[in-house]
Design a protein around this motif. Sequence first.
Motif, mmCIF file in Angstrom:
data_model
loop_
_atom_site.group_PDB
_atom_site.id
_atom_site.type_symbol
_atom_site.label_atom_id
_atom_site.label_comp_id
_atom_site.label_asym_id
_atom_site.label_seq_id
_atom_site.Cartn_x
_atom_site.Cartn_y
_atom_site.Cartn_z
ATOM 1 N N HIS A 1 -48.006 -8.239 -32.343
ATOM 2 C CA HIS A 1 -47.916 -7.586 -33.642
ATOM 3 C C HIS A 1 -46.653 -6.744 -33.796
ATOM 4 O O HIS A 1 -46.230 -6.447 -34.906
ATOM 5 C CB HIS A 1 -49.133 -6.687 -33.874
ATOM 6 C CG HIS A 1 -50.438 -7.426 -33.853
ATOM 7 N ND1 HIS A 1 -50.592 -8.669 -34.431
ATOM 8 C CD2 HIS A 1 -51.647 -7.115 -33.311
ATOM 9 C CE1 HIS A 1 -51.843 -9.083 -34.251
ATOM 10 N NE2 HIS A 1 -52.494 -8.150 -33.573
ATOM 11 N N LYS A 2 -46.041 -6.333 -32.691
ATOM 12 C CA LYS A 2 -44.965 -5.357 -32.785
ATOM 13 C C LYS A 2 -43.952 -5.561 -31.665
ATOM 14 O O LYS A 2 -44.310 -5.956 -30.560
ATOM 15 C CB LYS A 2 -45.545 -3.939 -32.724
ATOM 16 C CG LYS A 2 -44.524 -2.821 -32.961
ATOM 17 C CD LYS A 2 -45.202 -1.471 -32.856
ATOM 18 C CE LYS A 2 -46.115 -1.224 -34.044
ATOM 19 N NZ LYS A 2 -45.360 -1.051 -35.306
ATOM 20 N N GLU A 3 -42.676 -5.286 -31.981
ATOM 21 C CA GLU A 3 -41.637 -5.262 -30.959
ATOM 22 C C GLU A 3 -41.572 -3.862 -30.362
ATOM 23 O O GLU A 3 -41.470 -2.882 -31.089
ATOM 24 C CB GLU A 3 -40.272 -5.630 -31.556
ATOM 25 C CG GLU A 3 -40.145 -7.089 -31.944
ATOM 26 C CD GLU A 3 -38.746 -7.420 -32.445
ATOM 27 O OE1 GLU A 3 -37.992 -6.468 -32.747
ATOM 28 O OE2 GLU A 3 -38.408 -8.602 -32.521
ATOM 29 N N LEU A 4 -41.646 -3.773 -29.043
ATOM 30 C CA LEU A 4 -41.548 -2.491 -28.361
ATOM 31 C C LEU A 4 -40.235 -2.414 -27.594
ATOM 32 O O LEU A 4 -39.769 -3.413 -27.042
ATOM 33 C CB LEU A 4 -42.722 -2.310 -27.396
ATOM 34 C CG LEU A 4 -44.109 -2.267 -28.043
ATOM 35 C CD1 LEU A 4 -45.180 -2.107 -26.967
ATOM 36 C CD2 LEU A 4 -44.215 -1.134 -29.063
ATOM 37 N N TYR A 5 -39.638 -1.226 -27.590
ATOM 38 C CA TYR A 5 -38.380 -0.992 -26.885
ATOM 39 C C TYR A 5 -38.682 -0.263 -25.577
ATOM 40 O O TYR A 5 -39.244 0.833 -25.585
ATOM 41 C CB TYR A 5 -37.432 -0.135 -27.724
ATOM 42 C CG TYR A 5 -36.875 -0.812 -28.960
ATOM 43 C CD1 TYR A 5 -37.266 -2.095 -29.327
ATOM 44 C CD2 TYR A 5 -35.955 -0.152 -29.776
ATOM 45 C CE1 TYR A 5 -36.755 -2.707 -30.455
ATOM 46 C CE2 TYR A 5 -35.434 -0.752 -30.918
ATOM 47 C CZ TYR A 5 -35.847 -2.031 -31.255
ATOM 48 O OH TYR A 5 -35.340 -2.636 -32.378
ATOM 49 N N TYR A 6 -38.325 -0.880 -24.460
ATOM 50 C CA TYR A 6 -38.453 -0.255 -23.150
ATOM 51 C C TYR A 6 -37.090 0.334 -22.796
ATOM 52 O O TYR A 6 -36.108 -0.398 -22.660
ATOM 53 C CB TYR A 6 -38.882 -1.277 -22.105
ATOM 54 C CG TYR A 6 -40.335 -1.681 -22.195
ATOM 55 C CD1 TYR A 6 -41.221 -1.398 -21.161
ATOM 56 C CD2 TYR A 6 -40.834 -2.336 -23.314
ATOM 57 C CE1 TYR A 6 -42.558 -1.764 -21.233
ATOM 58 C CE2 TYR A 6 -42.175 -2.700 -23.402
ATOM 59 C CZ TYR A 6 -43.020 -2.417 -22.362
ATOM 60 O OH TYR A 6 -44.347 -2.767 -22.445
ATOM 61 N N SER A 7 -37.028 1.659 -22.643
ATOM 62 C CA SER A 7 -35.741 2.336 -22.447
ATOM 63 C C SER A 7 -35.784 3.203 -21.203
ATOM 64 O O SER A 7 -36.792 3.851 -20.906
ATOM 65 C CB SER A 7 -35.405 3.214 -23.658
ATOM 66 O OG SER A 7 -35.316 2.437 -24.840
#
Length: 328
Positions: free
Chosen positions: A236-242
Amino acid sequence: MCRIKILLIDDDEDDFILTRDILSHRAHGNIYELSWCNNYAEAINAMLKCHYDVYLVDYHLGKHSGLDLLNEAVRSNCSEPVIILTGKGDNKIDEEALRLGAADYLTKDELNFDILTRAIRYALRHHNTLGQLRSSENKFRILFERSKDPIMITDAEGFVYAANDAAVEFLDTTPDRLNNETLFTFYKNPEDKELFNNTMERLGSVKDMELEIISSSGKTKYCSISSFIQISQHGHKELYYSILHDIPPIKHNEREPGTSDKRISVARLANVMVREVYNPLSNINFATEELKNNPDRYRNEELLDIIRKNCERINQVTSTLIEEAKKE
């Protein structure tokens, strides 16, 4: 080949004999080792001890049901796959079994070697896949929690989904406050946010982008950020791993004076470049695709003219940007 240990949980011995005959019907049947128990208490004891690879559970177990057994096994952290068996098909029971965590649901009247062994193979393969995922998740969780570098998981707007202790400490904040803020609120320069978003949109990742952070206590900190995009579990969503790497003040001061200003100027020019060149390149790609299969000579001349004009536009833009860069 390793034998697959199966426990049939059924209060009818005739069903055990029938299932045993099905599994031994063909040459490959010798890989299946079938055992039997006929009561709820013995069954749950065996499941808790993890003595078997897969469980075949009859829906009717005296005063209990197969779903009762499944539910208790799941609540007791029994991870081996469970296949529910019943005399007649029932969509409601089927849905409830799968909701509770059953690997499959089979009707006894339809059982044969192919159907039963296919369900067993699928259940075991699915179980192994889940085990690998859990192992990967556990390794990531350990890395996430114990890392000395700040690690954060955000969405495209910067809202924080998770942050390790190092990130909370680096930003001089608390987990509760961080959940109500975005990562971008800590960026000192708005240009850094624009550069970060544009790079993630174009490339799907950012590597060692330097920026200035203002912590909750008002302290300016220098760091670099590396990020990549990961699709959420349900898509459902793009997540940013930082991950943030602290740049100590001494190392930052050793850098060439004006580096930050130059970086901002380069970011501004890069953003202009992206905006000005994107449309001409799109037009060129469109015209090129049309040329591939277009037999109309006059139409092809029009397409070639589109390509020439857009190439000239890109040339003008790049020349202007090169001159602007020289001034910087």
